[in-house]
Design an enzyme around this catalytic site. Structure first.
Site, PDB file in Angstrom:
ATOM      1  N   THR A  33      40.526  41.089  40.417  1.00 30.25           N
ATOM      2  CA  THR A  33      39.861  40.199  41.372  1.00 30.25           C
ATOM      3  C   THR A  33      38.930  39.220  40.657  1.00 30.25           C
ATOM      4  O   THR A  33      38.995  38.001  40.868  1.00 30.25           O
ATOM      5  CB  THR A  33      39.056  41.023  42.403  1.00 30.25           C
ATOM      6  OG1 THR A  33      39.941  41.937  43.043  1.00 30.25           O
ATOM      7  CG2 THR A  33      38.412  40.122  43.441  1.00 30.25           C
TER       8      THR A  33
ATOM      9  N   ASP B 162      36.775  46.994  39.323  1.00 32.75           N
ATOM     10  CA  ASP B 162      37.654  48.154  39.253  1.00 32.75           C
ATOM     11  C   ASP B 162      38.719  47.843  38.188  1.00 32.75           C
ATOM     12  O   ASP B 162      38.452  47.947  36.998  1.00 32.75           O
ATOM     13  CB  ASP B 162      38.222  48.379  40.663  1.00 32.75           C
ATOM     14  CG  ASP B 162      38.969  49.685  40.835  1.00 32.75           C
ATOM     15  OD1 ASP B 162      38.538  50.693  40.288  1.00 32.75           O
ATOM     16  OD2 ASP B 162      40.001  49.702  41.538  1.00 32.75           O
TER      17      ASP B 162
HETATM   18  P1  IMP Z   1      39.696  45.026  41.179  1.00 29.98           P
HETATM   19  O1  IMP Z   1      40.419  43.749  41.458  1.00 29.98           O
HETATM   20  O2  IMP Z   1      40.622  46.171  40.989  1.00 29.98           O
HETATM   21  O3  IMP Z   1      38.666  44.922  40.091  1.00 29.98           O
HETATM   22  O4  IMP Z   1      38.984  45.424  42.509  1.00 29.98           O
HETATM   23  C1  IMP Z   1      37.859  44.861  42.942  1.00 29.98           C
HETATM   24  C2  IMP Z   1      37.733  45.018  44.436  1.00 29.98           C
HETATM   25  O5  IMP Z   1      38.296  46.260  44.904  1.00 29.98           O
HETATM   26  C3  IMP Z   1      36.294  45.069  44.799  1.00 29.98           C
HETATM   27  O6  IMP Z   1      35.818  43.779  45.078  1.00 29.98           O
HETATM   28  C4  IMP Z   1      36.291  45.963  46.026  1.00 29.98           C
HETATM   29  O7  IMP Z   1      36.517  45.175  47.165  1.00 29.98           O
HETATM   30  C5  IMP Z   1      37.448  46.879  45.835  1.00 29.98           C
HETATM   31  N1  IMP Z   1      37.034  48.197  45.309  1.00 29.98           N
HETATM   32  C6  IMP Z   1      37.366  48.722  44.111  1.00 29.98           C
HETATM   33  N2  IMP Z   1      36.839  49.948  43.950  1.00 29.98           N
HETATM   34  C7  IMP Z   1      36.150  50.205  45.085  1.00 29.98           C
HETATM   35  C8  IMP Z   1      35.364  51.330  45.534  1.00 29.98           C
HETATM   36  O8  IMP Z   1      35.170  52.365  44.849  1.00 29.98           O
HETATM   37  N3  IMP Z   1      34.809  51.211  46.765  1.00 29.98           N
HETATM   38  C9  IMP Z   1      34.975  50.123  47.554  1.00 29.98           C
HETATM   39  N4  IMP Z   1      35.680  49.041  47.159  1.00 29.98           N
HETATM   40  C10 IMP Z   1      36.276  49.089  45.941  1.00 29.98           C
END
Ligand code: IMP
Ligand code: MG
Length: 185
Positions: A111, A107
């Protein structure tokens, strides 16, 4: 068994067959790339990657180990808390091994960026990432993805391991949640 699509799901984005076909392709590509390499360890990011990892790993034709790490970057639902928190580390050491991080969705990228930094510091023999879904429109930090399943639009998706407030993880398809469900105020 009730197979009806829940009312909270606006649309099925990726159905079972589409997911299965892509997971097979990824498994074939990974198997080819790691052929002859020793000590491949898949590290699934809990909880979201558990179904993807299970399907992917069972189709690999190269020997591999499976381990898990648990992180949290969201409080509840879809509201990002910003900080990434390590909840559970891997059981085994990754030093000197060929590490493949298996993640459900990219996203903002925070993470995976955090994961890459902590694993790099542990001196693996190699470090790659395999991510089922990516929402490029949401990216805040550029992060290395070696194997990608699908790019999707900026909508909240659930199913095939992904949740909303810990719900909908075991839907066999990936569906977009209705906006009314996850936008509050
Ligand atoms: P980031 O750190 O913003 O890239 O988020 C990654 C984490 O957010 C993923 O491992 C998911 O656990 C959660 N996440 C982000 N978008 C979604 C979604 O559309 N559905 C479910 N989980 C999401
Ligand atoms: Mg996740």
């Amino acid at each position: 068994m009730n197979n009806a699509i829940p009312a909270a799901i606006e649309q099925v984005l990726l159905d079972e067959r589409t997911i299965a076909r892509r997971v097979s392709e990824l498994a074939a590509q990974i198997s080819a790339d790691y052929a002859g390499l020793d000590d491949l360890v898949l590290i699934g990011v809990l909880k979201g990657a558990f179904i993807f990892l299970a399907d992917l790993a069972r189709q690999l034709t190269v020997p591999h180990h499976v381990d898990f790490i648990a992180l949290s970057s969201y409080n509840k639902g879809t509201a990002s808390s910003g900080a990434v928190r390590l909840i559970m580390d891997t059981r085994s050491s990754v030093t000197g091994r060929n590490v493949l991080i298996v993640e459900d969705i990219l996203d903002t990228g925070y993470t995976l960026d955090y994961l890459l930094r902590i694993f790099r510091a542990r001196n693996p023999a190699s470090l790659r990432t395999c991510v089922l879904l990516s929402k490029p429109a949401r990216r805040r930090v550029e992060v290395q993805v070696d194997y990608l399943g699908f790019e999707i639009p900026d909508v909240w998706v659930v199913g095939y391991g992904l949740d909303y407030a810990d719900l909908f993880r075991t839907l066999p398809y990936i569906g977009a949640l209705r906006k009314e469900v996850y936008t509050r105020g």
